[in-house]
Design a protein around this motif. Structure first.
Motif, PDB file in Angstrom:
ATOM      1  N   GLU A  80       0.406  -1.133   0.179  1.00 45.42           N
ATOM      2  CA  GLU A  80       0.279   0.514   0.072  1.00 45.42           C
ATOM      3  C   GLU A  80       0.725   1.604  -0.013  1.00 45.42           C
ATOM      4  O   GLU A  80       1.561   1.461   0.824  1.00 45.42           O
TER       5      GLU A  80
ATOM      6  N   SER B 256      -2.839   0.079  -4.176  1.00 43.52           N
ATOM      7  CA  SER B 256      -2.561  -0.425  -3.769  1.00 43.52           C
ATOM      8  C   SER B 256      -1.950  -1.844  -4.705  1.00 43.52           C
ATOM      9  O   SER B 256      -2.700  -1.788  -5.588  1.00 43.52           O
TER      10      SER B 256
ATOM     11  N   ALA C 222       1.665  -0.476  -7.070  1.00 42.23           N
ATOM     12  CA  ALA C 222       1.649   0.099  -6.770  1.00 42.23           C
ATOM     13  C   ALA C 222       1.298   2.028  -6.225  1.00 42.23           C
ATOM     14  O   ALA C 222       0.227   3.066  -5.969  1.00 42.23           O
TER      15      ALA C 222
END
Ligand code: KIV
Ligand code: ZN
Length: 513
Positions: free
Chosen positions: A462, A479, A486
């Motif tokens: 993330e 993410s 990401a």
């Protein structure tokens, strides 16, 4: 005395004043629905006069929220109150919240008005609000630095004018518990009509005392606490909802008061707010931090294994923190997936479920264990979207110990496909430079942060990315099991927020009354 303390949630108003915070209307509606599901008594949805974006968000929330009171904030003037009413009037239970300062510091330096002039404005504002609705809250801003007798007179007159809640904000987080408790006690004793309204408190956390101050206030007669999820808010934030609620619940033996909060919804709500706002919860944060229920020392672990109550004053389950379970896998069907999404609190359309299920299946091919958090990330990233200006459609990066990192990126900007490539000092740098090239972005990257959503080398990463442009700051998140993808998603999400904020949320507040 009532045995319930009303919880007034201001995540979407004061919480929105957190630096870097910005949510689009769809995100605000998701948060509002979750907060309603949590069982709060009032949702303060925003400050309608602040901008067109704020007005539209409050209006949309008023239309969506089913049972809970929806409040709109207004300064103590006719224009603000009329605008706030237009935004909340369609709510099933609308409320108007109007405020004006009561401290001499504010009167002298900001309002440049006398005490009697300010009193008149307060009364006029409450009367105007009352002409629209019975639910009227009046706040005396900077109450804790005000002359007590004047403050008492102001809230007394506000009650006579029709206020059903009177709020005592510690606007600058200056109060200390003993003194704040005495102030609340004084108002309870010395304002003759105080029994006709609910006494509320609204504490800021500049000295880290917001929860302590709120707690002592209810012990002295306050029956509403204003607070935010994860304690977000202006500067150091507001009273954290999860902390005040759990303090009342766990220490009901001592305080004798409770709330109507469904505490098992606390953790999922905290996660949703953190993932949408990009404001991370510190690991040692009480109640909802990653370490809040983790026992590290051998002695503690030994005690917990023998009997949980040796070192645990509440169970993780009480706040909705179940053990991370392997929710679903490769062989799970659509039904199981739909049920899981529902139990996580998402209300998706059939089309959204189908899309999410497809992405979930792809993730199962990449990742052995799929957890609740992974499903939430899919929903946040891929499913609930606003019409974005920028979209990532392709990304390829080459890098290695002997290679110059190179990125090729394809994006859609307002539907138009554009492709470019560039070099960088690392794969993320190469990807960011290419995105900059395509979008012509001139913002400053303030912070870049990577986390693993769940454990293991196959965990989804993330990424959060803070951008600043012309004084506007935003946080984007993305993410993916591939950390570079990401990162690109986070950068593009921040660009979309910047675009949204520049377009809709630039304040049109004139700073005078
Ligand atoms: O902190 C404050 O004084 C406020 C008021 C508008 C209630 O947020
Ligand atoms: Zn505030």
């Amino acid at each position: 005395m009532a045995e319930w303390v009303r919880i007034f949630d201001t995540t979407l108003r004061d919480g929105e004043q957190s630096p870097g915070f910005s949510m689009n209307v769809a995100e605000k509606i998701r948060v509002a629905k979750r907060i309603e599901n949590l069982g709060v008594d009032v949702i303060e949805a925003g400050f309608p006069v602040a901008s067109v974006g704020d007005f539209e968000a409050v209006q949309a929330i008023a239309a969506e929220v089913k049972k809970t009171v929806v409040a709109g904030l207004a300064r103590a003037n006719i224009k603000d109150i009329d605008r706030a009413w237009k935004a909340v009037e369609k709510a099933r239970k609308p409320m108007l919240h109007t405020f004006i300062s009561s401290s001499d510091i504010h009167l002298e330096h900001q309002l440049k008005m006398s005490r009697s002039e300010v009193l008149k404005l307060a009364v006029k504002a409450v009367k105007r609000a009352k002409s629209y609705t019975d639910r009227v809250e009046f706040s005396a801003m900077d109450a804790t630095r005000s002359d007590w007798a004047y403050l008492g007179q102001m809230i007394g007159e506000a009650i006579d004018a029709g206020a059903t809640t009177v709020n005592i904000p510690d606007t600058v987080g200056y109060a200390v518990p003993g003194e704040f408790g005495d102030l609340i006690q004084y108002l309870m004793d010395d304002v003759p009509n105080i029994g006709k309204a609910v006494l509320s408190v609204h504490c800021h956390n500049d000295l880290g005392l917001a929860v302590a101050n709120s707690l002592i206030a209810v012990q002295n007669g306050a029956r509403q606490v204003e607070c935010t999820i994860n304690g977000i808010g202006e500067r150091a934030g507001n009273t954290a909802l999860e902390e005040i609620v759990m303090a009342l619940k766990v220490r009901k033996d001592s305080i004798g008061l409770d709330t109507r909060i469904r505490t098992e919804q606390i953790y999922p709500t905290s996660r949703l707010v953190s993932s949408i706002t990009g404001i991370r919860v510190q690991p040692n944060k009480a109640i909802v931090g990653a370490n809040a229920f983790a026992h590290e020392s051998g002695i503690h672990q030994d005690g917990i294994l023998k009997e949980k109550s040796t070192y645990e004053i509440m169970t993780p389950q009480t706040v909705g923190l179940s053990q991370r379970t392997l929710v679903l896998g490769k062989h799970s069907g659509r039904h199981a997936f739909r049920d899981r999404v529902k139990s996580l609190g998402y209300d998706l359309t059939e089309d959204q479920i189908q899309n999410a299920f497809q992405i979930f299946k792809n993730l199962c091919d990449l990742k052995k264990h799929v957890y609740d958090e992974d499903i939430e990330a899919i929903i946040a990233d891929e499913i609930i979207q606003i019409p974005d200006k920028y979209r990532l459609t392709f990304l390829s990066v080459t890098s290695g110990s002997e290679l110059i990192p190179t990125a090729t990126v394809q994006m859609e900007i307002d539907g138009k496909v554009i492709k470019a490539a560039d070099l960088g000092n690392g794969p993320v740098d190469a990807a960011f430079k290419t995105i900059k090239k395509i979008t012509g972005d001139t913002s400053n990257l303030l912070r870049y942060e990577v986390d693993a959503i769940t454990g293991g080398t196959d965990a989804q990463g993330e990424v959060k990315c803070n951008l600043e442009k012309n004084g506007i700051t935003v946080i984007g998140r993305g993410s993916d099991t591939d950390i570079i993808v990401a990162s690109a998603k986070a950068y593009i999400s921040a660009l979309n927020k910047l675009n949204y904020k520049q377009k809709y949320l630039t304040t049109d507040l004139d700073r005078t009354l």
